[in-house]
Design an enzyme around this catalytic site. Structure first.
Site, PDB file in Angstrom:
ATOM      1  N   ARG A  36       0.804  -1.221   0.000  1.00  0.00           N
ATOM      2  CA  ARG A  36       0.000   0.000   0.000  1.00  0.00           C
ATOM      3  C   ARG A  36       0.840   1.275   0.000  1.00  0.00           C
ATOM      4  NH1 ARG A  36      -4.612   0.402   4.434  1.00  0.00           N
ATOM      5  NH2 ARG A  36      -5.038  -1.604   3.457  1.00  0.00           N
ATOM      6  N   HIS A  82      -7.774  -5.084  -7.704  1.00  0.00           N
ATOM      7  CA  HIS A  82      -7.589  -4.298  -6.475  1.00  0.00           C
ATOM      8  C   HIS A  82      -8.895  -4.252  -5.685  1.00  0.00           C
ATOM      9  CE1 HIS A  82      -4.909  -1.602  -4.273  1.00  0.00           C
ATOM     10  NE2 HIS A  82      -5.904  -0.750  -4.120  1.00  0.00           N
ATOM     11  N   TYR A 126     -18.193  11.095 -15.334  1.00  0.00           N
ATOM     12  CA  TYR A 126     -18.102  12.239 -16.240  1.00  0.00           C
ATOM     13  C   TYR A 126     -16.728  12.364 -16.907  1.00  0.00           C
ATOM     14  CZ  TYR A 126     -22.295  13.711 -13.725  1.00  0.00           C
ATOM     15  OH  TYR A 126     -23.536  13.760 -13.170  1.00  0.00           O
TER      16      TYR A 126
END
Length: 751
Positions: A36, A82, A126
């Site tokens: 991470r 993931h 978008y």
């Protein structure tokens, strides 16, 4: 009645809570460190970034292709590779597309991807994205067995453990992350400089850290700015892997009509949000903590343009900016902590040389694996081509076997001693391939592949040839992202550490001439301009003139009181000239019954001679008496009925002392000790009364004494012959013509 829940039946065993917690926390810590927070030194990526880029490659979102919705990309990433929240994955994707956050963006975004003000990107439904040339370099050769793959979390897919990384991404784009017990912080750098350093390291494997720092002089932030860290500090940071860099905003002075000017900030430090910076400036301005600044305006459009309006045109631009650098994020410090995963497994802090060496070693592994993969492909293709040539040489027999034999494959292998792959390729050959031209093409391809095979085998046998090949690839990267390209040009520049280590207090105040007036009863005020001796200055009834001093608003005033204390006043803090001013005791904590001995403008570096009524005194540096406290600073120790009575500027080579008994004594200045606090030494001896005044002068120039009308009288060295002696003597009555009284008179510091 409450239902009683019984535990499930099963074998009972004891668990030590401490060991269980340690085991689970260690597993969590390792997961955070390796999967991470810390990037891999080879490709400079964390797992989430690597998976985003790999998923986009699988979607064929290459630099030349069309865009696809980010929601599609995020869906593939969390569905296949993931298993985390979609927002965290989208945030990682957005950052890779922000040209103000990433020095070399790896995603080409279409739509609202946020801005330097700190506004968030539009929702993923978008926005659209595709890969950039930088990402293509990182992913290139992925299908050529250059890196290892592993199963995804659900075992249905495969994902790369690390990318081939033909681009030095770790240092070029930097990284930041916080793990458990460790963190990483790497600033972005210029890729052309990194390529130069890598090429030098290939040629000189034992290159010193100092030489590499010459080639990589410092970070290159996407938002530009000016790096003001010293060369020595940066060299040490790169050599150890730990340090930091001070970055300042880029600014320029813009001239306005009528002699006015303003500061225009065009670049701000990396990772500083412009809107919060302007908000902080406005808050400090409202709180009156920026005395040199009058206004701040944000006139930015696509480019940054912050306008800073000074309080007065007499303010120095450097002083204004220095005060802002010290109190706002117009100057920030970016830490360097190159804590990365070595070989994807071991976390540790690396130096600049170690990071470049690890990347080069990875590129060598990729080259060897890619070459072996290509050799395998060439060997298989040559085998097939050789089978094709056999078929062309024996075309009629091959056709007969295929038409008449029940098992043509086995018959072909027996008749022409072919391998299984060759026989299969002949059987799968199309009829159109039987033309004469095709035979010529096969022979040409066979020749080319044989030459390539020979070249690759020579490459694998020679370590020097491998490094030459890697060097050529690095030069191609440098050419594509060199300093002559818009993306590759250096944005951050370097400057020597500022010569103004702190902003002088005087710089905060507009410099104006004033006249300081202090009355006999201790009422003080400042009047604009330097008033002449004929100026009409009014005092309260029963009060009269004591001190009239020409000064400037940026000056400090030093006051010496009869208790042996020095007090310091800012000339800009004095009450105005309207009325009669204010009592000094409202500005300083001077005890009742104490009077003013001297009031003068502070001059750094000067020395003073202070003396008490009993005739004791010493020399003190004027810088040591300054104390911006209401309580002042005790310098001359007096006790009982004794009190301070004189303060004179040290100049010349002799001291003149006169007592209340009008006896005058002159001795060498060298006989007086220099101290910062104390009682001092005996200056003159008295049978009755005490010391009245003291003065320093140059003997060859004579002693100048002023009468009550301020007329000067000069006594030459010859006139003073009988009054010269040693310190602590009684002295004698002054020479003929000496003014009446027991004072030397004249302005403070007059010789």
């Amino acid at each position: 009645m409450a239902k009683v829940i019984t535990p499930p039946e099963g074998p009972a065993f004891d668990i030590k809570l401490r060991e269980a917690l340690e085991e689970r926390y260690l597993a969590y810590a390792l997961s955070t460190i390796m999967h991470r927070a810390l990037p891999d030194v080879r490709d400079g990526l964390k797992p989430v970034h690597r998976r985003v880029l790999f998923a986009m490659r699988q979607l064929k979102l290459d630099p030349g292709s069309g865009f696809k919705k980010c929601a599609r990309v995020v869906g593939d990433v969390i569905g296949k590779y993931h298993p985390h929240g979609d927002q965290s994955v989208y945030d990682a994707l957005v950052r890779l597309a922000q040209d103000f956050a990433v020095r070399y963006p790896m995603i080409d975004g279409q739509g609202n991807f946020g801005n330097v003000d700190g506004d968030n990107a539009a929702a993923m439904r978008y926005t659209e994205a595709r890969l950039t040339e930088v990402a293509a370099l990182l992913l290139d050769e992925l299908d050529e067995d250059t890196v290892d793959f592993r199963e995804t979390y659900d075992g249905e897919e495969k994902e790369p453990i690390v990318l081939p990384g033909a681009f030095p991404n770790l240092l070029a784009n930097g990284a930041a992350g916080i793990a458990v017990g460790m963190a990483t912080s790497i600033p972005p750098h210029n890729v052309a400089e990194l390529c130069d350093a890598a090429l030098h390291l290939i040629k000189h494997p034992n290159a010193s850290a100092a030489k590499l720092v010459e080639l990589v002089p410092g970070p290159d932030f996407p938002t530009g700015g000016i790096i003001v860290e010293s060369r020595e500090s940066m060299a040490e940071a790169y050599a150890t892997g730990r340090g930091g860099f001070r970055v300042r905003a880029r600014w320029e002075k813009e001239e306005l009509p009528r002699g006015l000017w303003q500061i225009v900030v065009t670049e701000i430090p990396y990772q500083v949000q412009k809107s919060k910076l302007v908000e902080k400036l406005a808050e400090l301005l409202s709180a009156k903590k920026l005395p040199l600044l009058d206004d701040v305006r944000d006139e930015s459009s696509e480019d940054i343009r912050l306008v800073l309006v000074p309080k007065s045109r007499t303010v120095e631009p450097e002083h204004l900016m220095e005060s802002l650098f010290r109190s706002t994020e117009l100057e920030s410090r970016f830490p360097l902590n190159m804590n990365v995963l070595s070989a994807g497994q071991v976390p540790g802090v690396m130096s600049l040389r170690d990071v470049l060496r690890a990347w080069l070693d990875h590129r060598k592994v990729v080259l060897v694996r890619r070459s072996n993969f290509r050799l395998d492909k060439i060997a298989k293709r040559l085998e097939v081509l050789e089978g094709y040539l056999v078929a062309y040489l024996n075309l009629d027999e091959v056709i007969r076997i295929i038409r008449q034999e029940d098992e043509p494959k086995a018959e072909l292998m027996r008749a022409f001693k072919l391998t299984d792959n060759q026989a299969e390729a002949i059987l799968n050959m199309r009829l159109r391939s039987l033309r004469k031209l095709e035979e010529m093409e096969i022979r040409g391809e066979h020749k080319e592949l044989s030459a390539e095979q020979k070249s690759l085998k020579a490459l694998l046998k020679s370590d020097d040839a491998q490094w030459t090949k890697i060097g050529d690839e690095i030069r191609e990267v440098r050419a594509k992202f060199g300093p002559k390209t818009e993306l590759g040009r250096r944005r951050s520049t370097f400057s020597a550490p500022p010569s103004i280590e702190f902003v002088p207090f005087e710089a905060m105040i507009e410099r104006e001439p004033i006249t300081v007036v202090c009355s006999s009863k201790g009422w003080i005020r400042s009047m604009k301009g330097h008033l002449g001796p004929d100026a009409d200055i009014k005092y309260k009834e029963g009060d009269d003139e004591r001190f009239i001093i020409h000064a400037e608003t940026t000056d400090k005033l030093v006051l010496f009181a009869t208790d042996g204390r020095f007090y310091t006043l800012g000339a800009d803090k004095l009450p105005g000239g309207r009325g009669h001013g204010e009592p000094l005791r409202l500005l300083i904590d001077m005890e009742e019954g104490r009077e003013i001995v001297a009031l003068f403008v502070h001059q750094p570096g000067r020395k003073l001679l202070v003396a008490s009524h009993e005739g004791n005194g010493f020399i003190v540096p004027e810088d040591e008496v300054v104390a911006m406290r209401r309580a002042g600073k005790q310098v001359l120790n007096v006790s009982g009925a004794d009190e301070a009575v004189a303060c004179a500027v040290v100049q010349g080579d002799h001291v003149a002392v006169i007592g209340e008994n009008r006896k005058l004594l002159i001795f060498k200045l060298a006989e007086v000790n220099e101290m910062t606090r104390g009682k001092g030494v005996r200056l003159q001896k008295y049978k009755d009364g005490g010391l009245s005044d003291v003065k320093c002068f140059t003997l060859k120039d004579g002693l100048i004494v002023y009468d009550r009308s301020n007329r000067a009288r000069n006594f030459s060295a010859a006139d003073l012959k009988d009054w010269r002696g040693e310190r602590a003597q009684a002295g004698r009555l002054p020479p003929k013509g000496y003014p009446s009284g027991a004072k030397f008179g004249g302005p403070f510091g007059a010789v």
